[in-house]
Write an enzyme that holds these catalytic residues in place. Structure first.
Site, short mmCIF file in Angstrom:
data_model
loop_
_atom_site.label_atom_id
_atom_site.label_comp_id
_atom_site.label_asym_id
_atom_site.label_seq_id
_atom_site.Cartn_x
_atom_site.Cartn_y
_atom_site.Cartn_z
N TYR A 154 -8.02 -4.94 -11.93
CA TYR A 154 -7.41 -4.81 -10.58
C TYR A 154 -8.44 -5.11 -9.48
CZ TYR A 154 -4.72 -2.31 -6.91
OH TYR A 154 -4.04 -1.95 -5.76
N LYS A 158 -8.05 -8.04 -6.75
CA LYS A 158 -7.95 -7.73 -5.33
C LYS A 158 -9.11 -8.37 -4.54
CE LYS A 158 -4.16 -5.30 -4.96
NZ LYS A 158 -2.96 -5.99 -4.44
P1 NAD Z 1 4.57 0.39 -5.96
O1 NAD Z 1 4.36 0.48 -7.43
O2 NAD Z 1 5.25 1.52 -5.25
O3 NAD Z 1 5.34 -0.95 -5.58
C1 NAD Z 1 5.03 -2.18 -6.16
C2 NAD Z 1 6.32 -3.00 -6.28
O4 NAD Z 1 5.97 -4.29 -6.83
C3 NAD Z 1 7.35 -2.36 -7.21
O5 NAD Z 1 8.59 -2.26 -6.54
C4 NAD Z 1 7.42 -3.35 -8.38
O6 NAD Z 1 8.72 -3.44 -8.97
C5 NAD Z 1 7.01 -4.66 -7.72
N1 NAD Z 1 6.54 -5.65 -8.69
C6 NAD Z 1 5.71 -5.46 -9.73
N2 NAD Z 1 5.54 -6.60 -10.41
C7 NAD Z 1 6.30 -7.54 -9.79
C8 NAD Z 1 6.54 -8.92 -10.02
N3 NAD Z 1 6.01 -9.58 -11.07
N4 NAD Z 1 7.36 -9.59 -9.16
C9 NAD Z 1 7.92 -8.93 -8.12
N5 NAD Z 1 7.74 -7.62 -7.85
C10 NAD Z 1 6.93 -6.93 -8.68
O7 NAD Z 1 3.12 0.14 -5.36
P2 NAD Z 1 2.54 0.26 -3.88
O8 NAD Z 1 1.55 1.37 -3.90
O9 NAD Z 1 3.62 0.25 -2.87
O10 NAD Z 1 1.69 -1.09 -3.83
C11 NAD Z 1 2.03 -2.21 -3.02
C12 NAD Z 1 0.82 -3.12 -2.92
O11 NAD Z 1 -0.25 -2.41 -2.27
C13 NAD Z 1 0.26 -3.58 -4.27
O12 NAD Z 1 -0.21 -4.91 -4.17
C14 NAD Z 1 -0.89 -2.64 -4.50
O13 NAD Z 1 -1.84 -3.18 -5.38
C15 NAD Z 1 -1.41 -2.47 -3.08
N6 NAD Z 1 -2.23 -1.27 -2.85
C16 NAD Z 1 -1.72 -0.02 -3.04
C17 NAD Z 1 -2.54 1.07 -2.81
C18 NAD Z 1 -2.06 2.48 -2.99
O14 NAD Z 1 -2.89 3.39 -2.88
N7 NAD Z 1 -0.80 2.74 -3.23
C19 NAD Z 1 -3.85 0.89 -2.40
C20 NAD Z 1 -4.33 -0.39 -2.21
C21 NAD Z 1 -3.50 -1.48 -2.44
#
Ligand code: NAD
Length: 246
Positions: A154, A158
């Site tokens: 990851y 990223k």
């Molecule tokens: P989440 O798991 O709540 O949502 C992610 C969504 O992506 C889900 O609805 C899932 O179904 C969808 N998804 C997964 N694979 C997919 C694919 N192949 N095609 C289309 N959709 C797909 O996660 P989140 O925390 O809301 O994360 C959103 C973004 O933010 C991600 O890129 C994550 O890496 C990034 N992020 C999150 C955090 C955190 O602390 N939550 C921190 C830094 C970055």
């Protein structure tokens, strides 16, 4: 300053069935945009669009699949007549130590984050170049800045998104298409709820603001990058982490 920052514009958000993606779609919509919520979870995307109301469409899309991403862009233009903002947000984690991480764990995380973001960048920018304007927002992570143990896959993906953002920004700047990235810190969503509670608490304690962030607080940065408020910004990386890893 106009009251609605995105009046008359169309925004696509991937991974928008929940979490950060849904919060971004909600806020862009509140500021006047028609929004297309795309997710692997098609029923979830449609339910999320219904919860937002008018000017919101839910579409099933697998960001790792070239024709699925092209279909998303084509369908957006067909149904709304334009594409102004594209948020590459879909994400997954497959955390494990190097001793336990499988090649499948590595490949899936690369496919969703790197190939997925690249497919979205390529397909969306083709429309935006022709239109002579657009804003693409790529969801990176502070994990890509600092590296987290258990996240060799990851963190690499990223960090790769940051390089892709800067290369894309340089290629597209002369067409008035901006490409920026957001690096959220610890945000309370389904993704982080999957963490062991003691790891979550330890990470939270290390944040200068002493709390995890909410998805809506990441959405604020996305709205800024989507709108003309950031019209002279491209290739930038905004950290939304409560002061963590500054
Ligand atoms: P989440 O798991 O709540 O949502 C992610 C969504 O992506 C889900 O609805 C899932 O179904 C969808 N998804 C997964 N694979 C997919 C694919 N192949 N095609 C289309 N959709 C797909 O996660 P989140 O925390 O809301 O994360 C959103 C973004 O933010 C991600 O890129 C994550 O890496 C990034 N992020 C999150 C955090 C955190 O602390 N939550 C921190 C830094 C970055």
């Amino acid at each position: 300053m106009t009251e609605l920052l995105l009046e008359g514009r169309t925004a696509v958000v991937t991974g928008a069935a929940g979490g950060i993606g849904l919060a971004v779609a909600q806020l862009l919509h509140e500021h006047g945009a028609a929004v297309v919520l795309a997710d692997l979870n098609e029923a979830g995307a449609q339910a999320a669009a219904t919860s937002i109301g008018d000017r919101a469409i839910g579409i099933g899309c697998d960001v790792t699949d070239e024709s699925s991403v092209q279909g998303l862009v084509d369908e957006t233009v067909r149904r709304t007549g334009r594409l102004d903002v594209f948020v590459n947000n879909a994400g997954v984690t497959r955390d494990a130590s190097l001793r336990k991480m499988t090649v499948a764990d590595f490949d899936l995380v690369m496919a969703v984050h790197l190939r997925g973001t690249w497919l979205g960048l390529r397909a969306a920018s083709a429309v935006m170049r022709d239109a002579g304007s657009g804003s693409i927002i790529n969801m990176s992570s502070l994990s890509g800045k600092s590296g987290n143990p258990g996240q060799t896959n990851y963190s690499a993906a990223k960090a790769g998104i940051v390089g892709m953002t800067k290369a894309g920004a340089k290629e597209l700047a002369h067409k008035n298409v901006r490409v920026n990235a957001i690096q959220p810190g610890l945000i309370r969503t389904a993704m982080t709820e999957a963490m062991p509670p003691e790891v979550f608490a330890e990470r939270e304690a290390a944040i200068p603001m002493k709390r995890a962030g909410e998805a809506a607080e990441v959405a604020g940065a996305a709205l800024f990058l989507a709108s003309d408020l950031s019209s002279y910004m491209t290739g930038a990386v905004l950290e939304v982490g409560g002061g963590r890893l500054m």
